[in-house]
Design a protein around this motif. Sequence first.
Motif, PDB file in Angstrom:
ATOM      1  N   VAL A  39      38.781  71.710 -57.403  1.00  0.00           N
ATOM      2  CA  VAL A  39      39.105  70.530 -57.630  1.00  0.00           C
ATOM      3  C   VAL A  39      37.835  69.779 -56.921  1.00  0.00           C
ATOM      4  O   VAL A  39      37.967  69.896 -55.491  1.00  0.00           O
ATOM      5  CB  VAL A  39      40.504  70.259 -57.185  1.00  0.00           C
ATOM      6  N   SER A  40      37.537  68.698 -57.595  1.00  0.00           N
ATOM      7  CA  SER A  40      36.365  67.876 -56.903  1.00  0.00           C
ATOM      8  C   SER A  40      37.232  66.904 -56.108  1.00  0.00           C
ATOM      9  O   SER A  40      38.049  66.052 -56.437  1.00  0.00           O
ATOM     10  CB  SER A  40      35.841  67.194 -58.029  1.00  0.00           C
ATOM     11  N   PRO A  41      36.466  66.369 -54.882  1.00  0.00           N
ATOM     12  CA  PRO A  41      37.021  65.362 -54.112  1.00  0.00           C
ATOM     13  C   PRO A  41      36.645  64.077 -54.711  1.00  0.00           C
ATOM     14  O   PRO A  41      35.766  63.955 -55.408  1.00  0.00           O
ATOM     15  CB  PRO A  41      36.313  65.479 -52.747  1.00  0.00           C
ATOM     16  N   GLU A  42      37.373  63.227 -54.467  1.00  0.00           N
ATOM     17  CA  GLU A  42      37.070  61.778 -54.865  1.00  0.00           C
ATOM     18  C   GLU A  42      35.861  61.213 -54.604  1.00  0.00           C
ATOM     19  O   GLU A  42      35.862  60.035 -54.083  1.00  0.00           O
ATOM     20  CB  GLU A  42      38.322  60.766 -54.955  1.00  0.00           C
ATOM     21  N   CYS A  43      34.635  61.647 -54.799  1.00  0.00           N
ATOM     22  CA  CYS A  43      33.367  61.231 -54.422  1.00  0.00           C
ATOM     23  C   CYS A  43      32.835  60.406 -55.576  1.00  0.00           C
ATOM     24  O   CYS A  43      33.242  60.527 -56.803  1.00  0.00           O
ATOM     25  CB  CYS A  43      32.530  62.322 -53.917  1.00  0.00           C
ATOM     26  N   LEU A  44      31.655  59.739 -54.984  1.00  0.00           N
ATOM     27  CA  LEU A  44      30.965  58.781 -56.471  1.00  0.00           C
ATOM     28  C   LEU A  44      29.621  59.642 -56.269  1.00  0.00           C
ATOM     29  O   LEU A  44      28.834  59.724 -55.502  1.00  0.00           O
ATOM     30  CB  LEU A  44      30.790  57.416 -55.708  1.00  0.00           C
ATOM     31  N   GLU A  45      29.381  59.505 -57.535  1.00  0.00           N
ATOM     32  CA  GLU A  45      27.923  59.977 -57.916  1.00  0.00           C
ATOM     33  C   GLU A  45      26.996  58.852 -58.561  1.00  0.00           C
ATOM     34  O   GLU A  45      27.630  57.904 -59.181  1.00  0.00           O
ATOM     35  CB  GLU A  45      27.841  60.951 -59.000  1.00  0.00           C
ATOM     36  N   SER A  46      25.856  58.617 -57.785  1.00  0.00           N
ATOM     37  CA  SER A  46      25.319  57.533 -58.474  1.00  0.00           C
ATOM     38  C   SER A  46      23.674  57.723 -58.416  1.00  0.00           C
ATOM     39  O   SER A  46      23.289  58.875 -57.858  1.00  0.00           O
ATOM     40  CB  SER A  46      25.399  56.163 -57.692  1.00  0.00           C
ATOM     41  N   THR A  47      22.765  57.003 -59.000  1.00  0.00           N
ATOM     42  CA  THR A  47      21.299  57.040 -59.149  1.00  0.00           C
ATOM     43  C   THR A  47      20.711  55.893 -58.532  1.00  0.00           C
ATOM     44  O   THR A  47      21.029  54.701 -59.186  1.00  0.00           O
ATOM     45  CB  THR A  47      20.925  57.391 -60.728  1.00  0.00           C
ATOM     46  N   ILE A  64      32.729  71.016 -46.535  1.00  0.00           N
ATOM     47  CA  ILE A  64      31.687  70.801 -47.257  1.00  0.00           C
ATOM     48  C   ILE A  64      32.155  71.104 -48.883  1.00  0.00           C
ATOM     49  O   ILE A  64      32.339  72.340 -49.145  1.00  0.00           O
ATOM     50  CB  ILE A  64      30.296  71.297 -47.051  1.00  0.00           C
ATOM     51  N   PRO A  65      32.104  70.072 -49.897  1.00  0.00           N
ATOM     52  CA  PRO A  65      32.465  70.571 -51.161  1.00  0.00           C
ATOM     53  C   PRO A  65      31.435  71.452 -51.724  1.00  0.00           C
ATOM     54  O   PRO A  65      30.194  71.396 -51.309  1.00  0.00           O
ATOM     55  CB  PRO A  65      32.510  68.983 -51.819  1.00  0.00           C
ATOM     56  N   LYS A  66      32.048  72.190 -52.559  1.00  0.00           N
ATOM     57  CA  LYS A  66      31.028  73.237 -53.320  1.00  0.00           C
ATOM     58  C   LYS A  66      29.981  72.570 -54.205  1.00  0.00           C
ATOM     59  O   LYS A  66      30.322  71.749 -54.743  1.00  0.00           O
ATOM     60  CB  LYS A  66      31.804  74.253 -54.281  1.00  0.00           C
ATOM     61  N   THR A  69      30.732  71.222 -57.868  1.00  0.00           N
ATOM     62  CA  THR A  69      31.374  70.222 -57.963  1.00  0.00           C
ATOM     63  C   THR A  69      30.713  69.153 -59.004  1.00  0.00           C
ATOM     64  O   THR A  69      30.944  68.121 -59.678  1.00  0.00           O
ATOM     65  CB  THR A  69      31.830  69.470 -56.842  1.00  0.00           C
ATOM     66  N   TRP A  70      29.474  68.830 -58.744  1.00  0.00           N
ATOM     67  CA  TRP A  70      28.739  67.674 -59.180  1.00  0.00           C
ATOM     68  C   TRP A  70      27.891  67.948 -60.601  1.00  0.00           C
ATOM     69  O   TRP A  70      27.642  68.865 -60.965  1.00  0.00           O
ATOM     70  CB  TRP A  70      27.560  67.158 -58.223  1.00  0.00           C
ATOM     71  N   SER A  71      27.676  66.785 -61.493  1.00  0.00           N
ATOM     72  CA  SER A  71      27.338  66.919 -62.624  1.00  0.00           C
ATOM     73  C   SER A  71      25.681  67.289 -62.606  1.00  0.00           C
ATOM     74  O   SER A  71      25.142  67.695 -63.533  1.00  0.00           O
ATOM     75  CB  SER A  71      27.702  65.578 -63.603  1.00  0.00           C
ATOM     76  N   ARG A  72      25.302  66.674 -61.627  1.00  0.00           N
ATOM     77  CA  ARG A  72      23.774  66.807 -61.430  1.00  0.00           C
ATOM     78  C   ARG A  72      23.463  67.206 -59.944  1.00  0.00           C
ATOM     79  O   ARG A  72      24.162  66.910 -58.934  1.00  0.00           O
ATOM     80  CB  ARG A  72      23.065  65.593 -61.688  1.00  0.00           C
ATOM     81  N   GLU A  73      22.362  67.780 -59.643  1.00  0.00           N
ATOM     82  CA  GLU A  73      22.015  68.142 -58.416  1.00  0.00           C
ATOM     83  C   GLU A  73      21.452  67.041 -57.652  1.00  0.00           C
ATOM     84  O   GLU A  73      20.392  66.095 -57.909  1.00  0.00           O
ATOM     85  CB  GLU A  73      20.730  69.211 -58.402  1.00  0.00           C
ATOM     86  N   VAL A  86      33.580  71.937 -38.158  1.00  0.00           N
ATOM     87  CA  VAL A  86      32.486  73.275 -38.058  1.00  0.00           C
ATOM     88  C   VAL A  86      31.820  73.132 -39.222  1.00  0.00           C
ATOM     89  O   VAL A  86      32.297  73.068 -40.361  1.00  0.00           O
ATOM     90  CB  VAL A  86      33.325  74.453 -37.768  1.00  0.00           C
ATOM     91  N   LEU A  87      30.370  73.514 -39.030  1.00  0.00           N
ATOM     92  CA  LEU A  87      29.658  73.586 -40.055  1.00  0.00           C
ATOM     93  C   LEU A  87      29.319  75.119 -40.138  1.00  0.00           C
ATOM     94  O   LEU A  87      28.681  75.827 -39.247  1.00  0.00           O
ATOM     95  CB  LEU A  87      28.000  73.136 -40.159  1.00  0.00           C
ATOM     96  N   ARG A  88      29.862  75.898 -41.279  1.00  0.00           N
ATOM     97  CA  ARG A  88      29.937  77.463 -40.931  1.00  0.00           C
ATOM     98  C   ARG A  88      28.661  77.982 -41.910  1.00  0.00           C
ATOM     99  O   ARG A  88      27.729  77.235 -42.459  1.00  0.00           O
ATOM    100  CB  ARG A  88      30.730  78.086 -41.874  1.00  0.00           C
ATOM    101  N   ASP A  89      28.101  79.217 -41.649  1.00  0.00           N
ATOM    102  CA  ASP A  89      26.850  79.845 -42.278  1.00  0.00           C
ATOM    103  C   ASP A  89      26.976  79.563 -43.713  1.00  0.00           C
ATOM    104  O   ASP A  89      28.210  79.763 -44.560  1.00  0.00           O
ATOM    105  CB  ASP A  89      26.969  81.234 -42.012  1.00  0.00           C
ATOM    106  N   GLY A  90      26.164  79.142 -44.464  1.00  0.00           N
ATOM    107  CA  GLY A  90      26.045  78.905 -45.930  1.00  0.00           C
ATOM    108  C   GLY A  90      26.545  77.655 -46.321  1.00  0.00           C
ATOM    109  O   GLY A  90      27.147  77.686 -47.527  1.00  0.00           O
ATOM    110  N   ALA A  91      27.046  76.736 -45.480  1.00  0.00           N
ATOM    111  CA  ALA A  91      27.991  75.469 -45.715  1.00  0.00           C
ATOM    112  C   ALA A  91      27.270  74.807 -46.869  1.00  0.00           C
ATOM    113  O   ALA A  91      27.901  74.058 -47.854  1.00  0.00           O
ATOM    114  CB  ALA A  91      28.049  74.830 -44.507  1.00  0.00           C
ATOM    115  N   PHE A  92      26.078  74.722 -46.988  1.00  0.00           N
ATOM    116  CA  PHE A  92      25.183  73.921 -47.955  1.00  0.00           C
ATOM    117  C   PHE A  92      24.471  74.943 -48.973  1.00  0.00           C
ATOM    118  O   PHE A  92      23.499  74.323 -49.903  1.00  0.00           O
ATOM    119  CB  PHE A  92      24.019  73.215 -47.518  1.00  0.00           C
TER     120      PHE A  92
END
Length: 446
Positions: A39-47, A64-66, A69-73, A86-92
Motif C-alpha cells: 500500500v503506497s503512502p499518499e506521496c506525490l511524484e513529480s518531474t 522508508i516506503p518500499k 511503490t513508485w511508477s518511476r525511479e 531508526v534507519l535500518r540496514d538496507g532501508a534504501f
Amino acid sequence: TLIPTFCFSSCYCKENLSRAQNAVRGSGRLNRSGLSLLVSPECLESTESGDVFVDCQDRRLTSIPKSQTWSREPKHFLLARNQIKVLRDGAFFGYESLTSIDLQQNQISLVEEGAFKGLTRLTTLLLQHNRLETLSEEALIPMPHLRYLRLYDNPWNCLCLMDSLIRTIQIPSNRNLGNHARCAEPIRLKGMKLKQVDPELLCKESDPTNETRGNQTDTTHPVKPSPIRTKPDATTSCHTYLFPEIWMDCSRKGLTEVPTGIPEDVVRIDLSHNSIRHLRARDFQSARSLRSLNLSNNNMEHIDTVSLSGLLHLRQLDLSDNSLHFVQYGVLEDLYFLSKLKLGGNPWVCNYSIHYMVYWLRLHQGVRYSGLLCHSPPEYTGESVEEYMHSYNRECPKDRQHSRTDQDQTDPELWNTAMEAQAELEEELEPSHLRAPQKYQIFRLS
C-alpha cells in the motif's frame, strides 16, 4: 480489499475481480495475479527539469516506503517532517538512482551502518534537526560521491564513538560535510563545532576520580563559556530545503532580527511570524538570488533605505500585517523585477510621507499590489492611498501654484532671485500633469 475465491457465476466473478483491481490500483502496484504488492503512502511524484521527485513530507511515516511503490525511479526523495526514528540496514534498498535524500525534522536517533547501502550516486544527505547522538563513518562509506551532509541541530555526544566521523568531516576536501554541527556532550566540549574538535582527545581515558566527583572538578579541561552571538545564524536557526528549489523556512523562530549567513543561492525565504521590528542595512547583502521574501506578521516599524539593496531578482515581497506607517524614499529602488507586493494590515499614514510609495508604484505598473489603505488621519481612514493622492493633487498643489503666481506677478523685484529658484524647485516636485507649461526646459547633466 478481498477478492472472492468462490464465484457462483463467471459473470459475478469477473465483476468483483474488476472492482478489487480498481480499488488496489489507486493505492499500490499490482503483480501478475492482480493483487497489490504493498500500500503506497499518499506521496506525490513529480518531474522537475527531467529529474523525478518523490515528495513524502508531512506524511507521519515511521519507516522508508518500499522502492516498488513508485511508477518511476526517483532521483530526489523528500522525507522531511515525518516520525522516522531508526534507519535500518538496507532501508534504501532499490533506490540506487537517488542523488539526494531529505530526512530533516524527523526523530532519528539511530542510523545502522548499512542504512545507506547501494546509494552510490547520492550527493546530498540532509539529517539536521533530528536526535542523533552518534554516527559512524561506516554509514557514509556506501556513498562515495557524497558532497553535502547536514548534521546540525542534533545532540552529538563527542566521545570515542564519534572519532571516525569527526576525522572524516575534517578532511579539507569534505568542506561541505557536517558544517555547523556542534557537540552537546561532554560538558567540556559543549557548543564546539565538530569541525573544530581535536579527535586525538576523544578516545583518551578520563580520570575515574574526576568522574565520581563530577565535571566541576575537571581541571584538565575547564568549562569554556559559550561564545556570545550578536545575531542568529540562518543556517542553524532555520530549516533549509534544497529541492525542488533552495529555500529557507525561518518562520516562528522567535527572531528579533534578520539572521546572518543566508546562503547566496537561496531563492525563497520565509521570515514571517517573528518579532523583527527593524530592517537594517546589509540584512540581505548575501542573498543575491532571492526571488521571494516573506516578512509578514513581524510588527515591523522601520525599513532602512538600503535594507533591500542588491535584491535585483526579487519578484515577490510580503510586508503585510506589520506596523509600517510609510516606506521611506529609496527603499524599493533595487527591486527592478518585483511583480507582487503585499501591503495589507499596516497602519499607513496618508500624508506627504506616503507619496514615495505611490509614485514608485505608478512608475512600476507591472507590480500587482494589495492592501495599501489609509489608517490615519481620520478623514482618510479606510480610503485607498490612491484616492488620497487624487484628493491631494486636486486641492493642495493648485492652491500653492496659484498663490505663487500671484506673488510673482505683484512683486517683480523677486524675479531672478533665490526665491524664484526655490519656486522652480518646488514646481519640479509637483506631479507632471499639474505643472504649468514651461517656456524653457532645463536639462541637468550632473
